[in-house]
Motif scaffolding. Structure first.
Motif, short mmCIF file in Angstrom:
data_model
loop_
_atom_site.label_atom_id
_atom_site.label_comp_id
_atom_site.label_asym_id
_atom_site.label_seq_id
_atom_site.Cartn_x
_atom_site.Cartn_y
_atom_site.Cartn_z
N LYS A 3 -22.09 23.44 -51.06
CA LYS A 3 -20.66 23.17 -51.15
C LYS A 3 -20.31 21.86 -50.44
O LYS A 3 -19.57 21.01 -50.97
CB LYS A 3 -19.87 24.32 -50.54
N LEU A 4 -20.85 21.68 -49.25
CA LEU A 4 -20.56 20.47 -48.47
C LEU A 4 -21.12 19.22 -49.15
O LEU A 4 -20.47 18.17 -49.16
CB LEU A 4 -21.13 20.61 -47.06
N ASN A 5 -22.31 19.33 -49.72
CA ASN A 5 -22.89 18.19 -50.44
C ASN A 5 -22.11 17.87 -51.70
O ASN A 5 -21.89 16.70 -52.04
CB ASN A 5 -24.37 18.45 -50.77
N ASP A 6 -21.70 18.91 -52.43
CA ASP A 6 -20.90 18.70 -53.64
C ASP A 6 -19.59 17.99 -53.32
O ASP A 6 -19.08 17.20 -54.13
CB ASP A 6 -20.61 20.04 -54.33
N GLU A 7 -19.03 18.28 -52.15
CA GLU A 7 -17.78 17.66 -51.72
C GLU A 7 -17.98 16.31 -51.03
O GLU A 7 -17.00 15.64 -50.67
CB GLU A 7 -17.04 18.61 -50.77
N GLY A 8 -19.26 15.92 -50.83
CA GLY A 8 -19.55 14.65 -50.17
C GLY A 8 -19.33 14.68 -48.66
O GLY A 8 -19.28 13.64 -48.00
N LYS A 9 -19.20 15.89 -48.12
CA LYS A 9 -18.89 16.03 -46.70
C LYS A 9 -20.02 15.58 -45.78
O LYS A 9 -19.79 14.98 -44.73
CB LYS A 9 -18.53 17.49 -46.38
N ILE A 10 -21.27 15.89 -46.15
CA ILE A 10 -22.39 15.55 -45.27
C ILE A 10 -22.55 14.04 -45.16
O ILE A 10 -22.80 13.50 -44.07
CB ILE A 10 -23.69 16.24 -45.73
N ASP A 11 -22.37 13.32 -46.27
CA ASP A 11 -22.39 11.85 -46.21
C ASP A 11 -21.27 11.35 -45.31
O ASP A 11 -21.44 10.37 -44.58
CB ASP A 11 -22.24 11.26 -47.61
N GLU A 12 -20.12 12.03 -45.35
CA GLU A 12 -18.99 11.65 -44.48
C GLU A 12 -19.37 11.87 -43.02
O GLU A 12 -19.05 11.04 -42.16
CB GLU A 12 -17.76 12.49 -44.82
N TYR A 13 -20.03 13.01 -42.74
CA TYR A 13 -20.46 13.28 -41.36
C TYR A 13 -21.36 12.16 -40.85
O TYR A 13 -21.21 11.70 -39.71
CB TYR A 13 -21.23 14.60 -41.29
N VAL A 14 -22.31 11.74 -41.70
CA VAL A 14 -23.25 10.70 -41.29
C VAL A 14 -22.52 9.39 -41.02
O VAL A 14 -22.74 8.74 -39.97
CB VAL A 14 -24.34 10.48 -42.38
N GLN A 15 -21.62 8.98 -41.92
CA GLN A 15 -20.89 7.73 -41.76
C GLN A 15 -19.97 7.75 -40.54
O GLN A 15 -19.93 6.81 -39.74
CB GLN A 15 -20.07 7.44 -43.03
N GLN A 16 -19.23 8.85 -40.38
CA GLN A 16 -18.30 8.96 -39.25
C GLN A 16 -19.04 8.90 -37.91
O GLN A 16 -18.58 8.25 -36.97
CB GLN A 16 -17.52 10.27 -39.35
N ASN A 17 -20.18 9.56 -37.84
CA ASN A 17 -20.92 9.58 -36.59
C ASN A 17 -21.69 8.29 -36.36
O ASN A 17 -21.98 7.94 -35.21
CB ASN A 17 -21.84 10.80 -36.54
N HIS A 18 -22.02 7.60 -37.43
CA HIS A 18 -22.61 6.26 -37.28
C HIS A 18 -21.59 5.34 -36.62
O HIS A 18 -21.92 4.60 -35.68
CB HIS A 18 -23.00 5.72 -38.66
N GLU A 19 -20.34 5.43 -37.06
CA GLU A 19 -19.27 4.62 -36.47
C GLU A 19 -19.00 5.04 -35.03
O GLU A 19 -18.76 4.19 -34.16
CB GLU A 19 -17.99 4.76 -37.32
N LEU A 20 -19.05 6.36 -34.77
CA LEU A 20 -18.83 6.85 -33.42
C LEU A 20 -19.93 6.37 -32.48
O LEU A 20 -19.66 5.99 -31.33
CB LEU A 20 -18.80 8.39 -33.42
N ALA A 21 -21.18 6.37 -32.96
CA ALA A 21 -22.30 5.92 -32.13
C ALA A 21 -22.15 4.43 -31.79
O ALA A 21 -22.42 4.01 -30.66
CB ALA A 21 -23.62 6.17 -32.86
N GLU A 22 -21.70 3.65 -32.76
CA GLU A 22 -21.51 2.22 -32.52
C GLU A 22 -20.39 1.99 -31.50
O GLU A 22 -20.50 1.15 -30.61
CB GLU A 22 -21.17 1.50 -33.83
N LYS A 23 -19.30 2.76 -31.66
CA LYS A 23 -18.17 2.65 -30.74
C LYS A 23 -18.58 3.04 -29.32
O LYS A 23 -18.21 2.38 -28.35
CB LYS A 23 -17.03 3.53 -31.22
#
Length: 280
Positions: A256-276
């Motif tokens: 369900k999460l992959n179909d909704e693109g949520k896991i890719d969102e998790y990765v991108q959001q946390n990539h930005e958080l790690a940089e910040k």
């Protein structure tokens, strides 16, 4: 090792005899009960115990939230959502990557998530969910070696690091065969050694590499191609016995999460958080 008393041994013997005396249907019922019990036990306890190694941004890492150290990351967002769907709370324990699966085997955790790949060897000892993310692997080097390390061949006889117990060890062994594999427990320690020159290179997942390169401007991702492999995709590890129903429930949530693109969102959001977090 825990000592086994004579009473416990007697009980084990009696249980074994009773199990051997049962028919095929009874054995099947017992297996089914074990499967039901693990998921039921988690729900009854109200807690999903999670083992991870929080040194692998953006999947699991430490950052300061409201003045307090907190474990965050794409994997953590995923297990929090899984726990929410199961109606329980996720309880995350941080440990060395090399001991994450051992914790699961010893019954100290219900699931293990730490950018883990479901290799054939691991599947012999654990059950795994469906893959939830398939990352490319890359080589990190010091920028001063940009023109020196340009291909797999140029890493011959060089010291190449990989996290101990990780899929990257296999990548080095199979794809950079002539290099000298150096296994290290923590990724940040490898980064320090590539910086200092005691390691010539290190193999790590691309998103992870981008985070560390962002934090360490003297490093870079080498222009060296590594082959992608489905075996390197990330999955959640579960106990070998009694996890069928839990596995099925988590697979539904992952789909369900992959179909909704949520896991890719998790990765991108946390990539930005790690940089910040690195900039602060």
């Amino acid at each position: 090792m825990k000592k086994i008393t004579g009473l416990v041994m007697t009980l084990v013997a009696l249980f074994t005899l009773a199990a051997c005396g049962g028919g095929g249907d009874k054995s099947s019922d017992s297996s089914s009960a074990k499967t039901e019990d693990q998921l039921a036990a988690i729900k009854k306890a109200g807690v999903l115990k999670v083992a991870t190694s929080a040194d692998y941004a953006p999947f699991e890492f430490h950052t300061m939230v409201d003045g307090k150290d907190k474990i965050v990351g794409a994997d953590i967002d995923l297990v929090n959502e899984i726990a929410k769907q199961l109606g329980v709370k996720a309880e995350v324990s941080d440990m060395s990557f090399n001991t994450v699966l051992a914790s699961l085997k010893e019954g100290k955790s219900d699931i293990a998530i730490s950018a883990i790949s479901a290799t054939k060897e691991r599947q012999e000892q654990f059950n795994f969910t469906d893959n939830y993310y398939n990352p490319p692997q890359v080589v990190i080097i010091n920028k001063k070696n940009e023109n020196k390390f340009t291909s797999l061949e140029t890493l011959k006889d060089k010291n190449v690091g990989a996290q101990k117990g990780s899929i990257q060890e296999d990548v080095v062994k199979t794809q950079i065969k002539d290099a000298k594999l150096v296994s290290i427990e923590k990724v940040p320690n490898m980064v320090i050694e590539v910086n200092s020159g005691s390691l010539d290179a290190m193999v790590v997942e691309k998103t992870i590499a981008e985070s560390y390169v962002q934090q360490n401007p003297e490093l870079m991702i080498a222009n060296i191609d590594l082959k992608a492999n489905e075996d390197e995709a990330f999955a959640i590890a579960l106990p070998k016995d009694g996890s069928d129903k839990l596995q099925a429930e988590i697979n539904k949530i992952i789909k369900k999460l992959n179909d909704e693109g949520k896991i890719d969102e998790y990765v991108q959001q946390n990539h930005e958080l790690a940089e910040k977090s690195a900039e602060e």
